[in-house]
Motif scaffolding. Sequence first.
Motif, mmCIF file in Angstrom:
data_model
loop_
_atom_site.group_PDB
_atom_site.id
_atom_site.type_symbol
_atom_site.label_atom_id
_atom_site.label_comp_id
_atom_site.label_asym_id
_atom_site.label_seq_id
_atom_site.Cartn_x
_atom_site.Cartn_y
_atom_site.Cartn_z
ATOM 1 N N VAL A 154 0.809 -1.565 -0.340
ATOM 2 C CA VAL A 154 0.111 0.062 0.531
ATOM 3 C C VAL A 154 1.001 1.310 -0.025
ATOM 4 O O VAL A 154 1.471 1.329 1.084
ATOM 5 C CB VAL A 154 -0.827 0.169 1.185
ATOM 6 C CG1 VAL A 154 -1.757 1.150 1.032
ATOM 7 C CG2 VAL A 154 -1.138 -1.180 1.397
ATOM 8 N N TYR A 155 0.919 1.986 -0.987
ATOM 9 C CA TYR A 155 1.204 3.282 -1.207
ATOM 10 C C TYR A 155 0.648 4.571 -0.549
ATOM 11 O O TYR A 155 1.506 5.109 -0.835
ATOM 12 C CB TYR A 155 2.313 3.637 -2.826
ATOM 13 C CG TYR A 155 2.473 2.303 -3.724
ATOM 14 C CD1 TYR A 155 4.513 2.185 -3.114
ATOM 15 C CD2 TYR A 155 2.513 1.646 -3.995
ATOM 16 C CE1 TYR A 155 4.840 1.354 -3.163
ATOM 17 C CE2 TYR A 155 2.919 0.120 -4.356
ATOM 18 C CZ TYR A 155 4.218 0.521 -3.934
ATOM 19 O OH TYR A 155 5.178 -0.131 -4.299
ATOM 20 N N ASP A 156 0.009 4.561 -0.575
ATOM 21 C CA ASP A 156 -1.336 5.376 0.292
ATOM 22 C C ASP A 156 -2.820 4.702 0.465
ATOM 23 O O ASP A 156 -3.109 3.520 -0.666
ATOM 24 C CB ASP A 156 -1.181 6.965 -1.713
ATOM 25 C CG ASP A 156 -1.814 7.899 -0.767
ATOM 26 O OD1 ASP A 156 -2.526 8.183 0.889
ATOM 27 O OD2 ASP A 156 -0.880 9.310 -1.307
ATOM 28 N N ARG A 157 -3.674 6.262 0.350
ATOM 29 C CA ARG A 157 -5.052 5.660 0.664
ATOM 30 C C ARG A 157 -5.470 4.777 -0.284
ATOM 31 O O ARG A 157 -5.290 5.475 -1.856
ATOM 32 C CB ARG A 157 -5.675 6.774 1.317
ATOM 33 C CG ARG A 157 -5.769 7.521 2.569
ATOM 34 C CD ARG A 157 -6.340 8.346 3.027
ATOM 35 N NE ARG A 157 -6.426 8.608 4.287
ATOM 36 C CZ ARG A 157 -5.329 9.216 4.827
ATOM 37 N NH1 ARG A 157 -5.052 9.767 3.715
ATOM 38 N NH2 ARG A 157 -5.058 9.889 6.227
ATOM 39 N N PHE A 158 -6.296 3.706 -0.790
ATOM 40 C CA PHE A 158 -6.486 3.526 -1.746
ATOM 41 C C PHE A 158 -8.655 2.680 -1.935
ATOM 42 O O PHE A 158 -8.525 2.863 -0.327
ATOM 43 C CB PHE A 158 -6.017 2.407 -2.013
ATOM 44 C CG PHE A 158 -5.908 0.910 -0.807
ATOM 45 C CD1 PHE A 158 -7.380 0.092 -0.822
ATOM 46 C CD2 PHE A 158 -5.105 1.108 0.191
ATOM 47 C CE1 PHE A 158 -6.675 -1.087 -0.039
ATOM 48 C CE2 PHE A 158 -5.812 -0.050 0.980
ATOM 49 C CZ PHE A 158 -6.129 -0.762 0.833
ATOM 50 N N ASP A 159 -9.100 1.631 -3.011
ATOM 51 C CA ASP A 159 -9.958 1.359 -2.333
ATOM 52 C C ASP A 159 -10.168 -0.158 -3.137
ATOM 53 O O ASP A 159 -8.968 -0.225 -4.067
ATOM 54 C CB ASP A 159 -11.188 2.018 -2.971
ATOM 55 C CG ASP A 159 -10.644 2.544 -4.232
ATOM 56 O OD1 ASP A 159 -11.027 1.864 -5.512
ATOM 57 O OD2 ASP A 159 -11.614 3.566 -4.795
#
Length: 202
Positions: free
Chosen positions: A104-109
């Motif tokens: 995970v590199y940043d907020r995601f969905d």
Amino acid sequence: MMDGEWFTEHLEADGGATQVLARYVKQQVGEGMEFSNEIARAVLSSNGCYYEFRELPEEFSGALGEFTHHFVGVQDTLNLLERLYYLPRTDFIHEVTELSLLVVYDRFDWISYQNIYAYHFQRSALGERRIEDVRGTIRHGQLPRFFKLRLLAEHAPEGLLFACGMAFFIANPGERHLLVQVPYTHSSVSDLIARPLSVQLH
């Protein structure tokens, strides 16, 4: 060992076994040392460890029993992640029953798969059937905010302490980042993992 009466009593109220198990692991781990960023939160104590995603509470995994943790630098983390990424592309995969990697590199969905790389490989008990799924894109050379690995194999790959177990990483401010490894080598280790990536991705 989980108390059967406690489990039965709380199962219906919590709406499912996963929520009950998560509560149980948190209760047993206790307060401990906490490490967190905008993606995930981890707690470690002498009883065990767990992590949970801040915006996706169903993304939870923990273990009661033996584990190791240490702090790693940026380059060591990137080197380890590169090795894990390339494992399915080497002969090592022939010794693997299951391998799941989420970066995970940043907020995601889970709809667009932006800001993540997710890989899942699973072989049937007789080795006659295999499932393989890949979503998102790895960002070579970029430090992720979080990654997790679950591995069931015949021997430990370079950079890990276990052949069968789980590991997770949380990036902290500065140059010291947390890496936790939980080998499945002792009967006292009770692991609660998140849903398999094959379920999450379909």
